[in-house]
Design an enzyme around this catalytic site. Structure first.
Site, PDB file in Angstrom:
ATOM      1  N   HIS A 153       0.822  -1.256   0.023  1.00  0.00           N
ATOM      2  CA  HIS A 153       0.052   0.004  -0.048  1.00  0.00           C
ATOM      3  C   HIS A 153       0.837   1.260  -0.012  1.00  0.00           C
ATOM      4  O   HIS A 153       1.977   1.348   0.108  1.00  0.00           O
ATOM      5  CB  HIS A 153      -1.116   0.038   1.300  1.00  0.00           C
ATOM      6  CG  HIS A 153      -0.310  -0.180   2.538  1.00  0.00           C
ATOM      7  ND1 HIS A 153       0.260   0.993   3.075  1.00  0.00           N
ATOM      8  CD2 HIS A 153      -0.413  -0.749   3.415  1.00  0.00           C
ATOM      9  CE1 HIS A 153       0.876   0.600   4.286  1.00  0.00           C
ATOM     10  NE2 HIS A 153       0.404  -0.458   4.629  1.00  0.00           N
ATOM     11  N   CYS A 161       2.419  -4.809   7.018  1.00  0.00           N
ATOM     12  CA  CYS A 161       2.091  -4.959   5.606  1.00  0.00           C
ATOM     13  C   CYS A 161       3.429  -4.135   4.986  1.00  0.00           C
ATOM     14  O   CYS A 161       4.472  -4.170   5.426  1.00  0.00           O
ATOM     15  CB  CYS A 161       1.037  -3.842   5.311  1.00  0.00           C
ATOM     16  SG  CYS A 161      -0.676  -4.704   5.733  1.00  0.00           S
TER      17      CYS A 161
END
Length: 244
Positions: A153, A161
């Site tokens: 992201h 992440c």
């Protein structure tokens, strides 16, 4: 105006009939439209400079934790060796080396995955979801709370992440939308703790994750030697079996 003409051209199929595509689905979202305005010409030039047919790109993503790099490799679908197209800096990390095994452990997964979601309305600008937990993770992780929602992201913060900043996620998003539109149903993502060479594995022989990393190593080495993707299966015990 030029971009609007490009989009209109994208809608034309054989014999001039309109055809809705994955790209057009994504272009309904303002952030994706902005990403295309900013990065479409760069992506087209990137394909051209590597001799990749822009109508049939085939992409592969690889992350190396210790190098803090997210690599994008590409070729024309089914043709020849993969070439390195981009190496994005991973803007933040969490956890330590080793696989993810439960919700809340802050770990970034390690193993063989693929993109299973394009999220044009992400909290982190744009994001690309991974199919964690995969079949191997489900057999080895906490059976009730293995965790989930692992993404590549935007931004420069993370809890488990792979953030690469808003600017870079826009370019990567366009790259992968183009691959998906060109017919690539599954975009592989391999995540490794470090370059899984024999020397690096020997240096970390005392790690509790050493045997797990040895399972991943054949997949890493096959790609390094051949610039082709290996076939990866999961055994009944939940370990990885890698074959050419």
């Amino acid at each position: 105006m030029r971009l609007l003409i490009v989009w209109a051209g994208m809608l034309l199929a054989t014999c001039g009939q309109p055809q809705w595509s994955f790209r057009e689905d994504q272009l309904q979202f303002s952030r994706v439209r902005a990403a295309y305005q900013h990065h479409l010409s760069t992506v087209q030039a990137l394909f051209a400079s590597h001799g990749i047919d822009p109508q049939r790109p085939e992409l592969f993503v690889r992350a190396i934790k210790t190098r803090r790099q997210l690599e994008v490799w590409g070729r024309t679908s089914g043709q020849g060796a993969y070439q390195l197209l981009r190496a994005y800096h991973i803007a933040a990390t969490s956890g330590t080396l080793g696989p993810k095994r439960r919700e809340g452990d802050l770990q970034v997964p390690e193993g063989f995955y693929f993109i299973d979601r394009f999220n044009p309305s992400s909290t982190f600008h744009l994001s690309l979801g991974l199919n964690y937990p995969n079949a191997a993770d489900r057999q080895r992780s906490d059976p009730q709370h293995p965790g989930g929602d692992i993404f590549i992201h935007g931004s420069n913060v993370t809890i488990g992440c792979l953030p690469i900043t808003d600017e870079k996620i826009e370019e990567l998003y366009v790259l992968l939308v183009e691959a998906r539109t060109g017919g690539q149903e599954q975009i592989p993502v391999h995540i490794f703790p470090f370059d899984l060479t024999p020397a690096n594995l020997t240096a970390r022989a005392s790690s509790p994750h050493h045997s797990f990393w040895q399972e991943l190593a054949p997949g890493y080495r096959y790609f390094e030697q051949h610039r082709q993707l290996p076939t990866v299966d999961v055994t009944a015990e939940g370990s990885y079996a890698v074959a050419p």
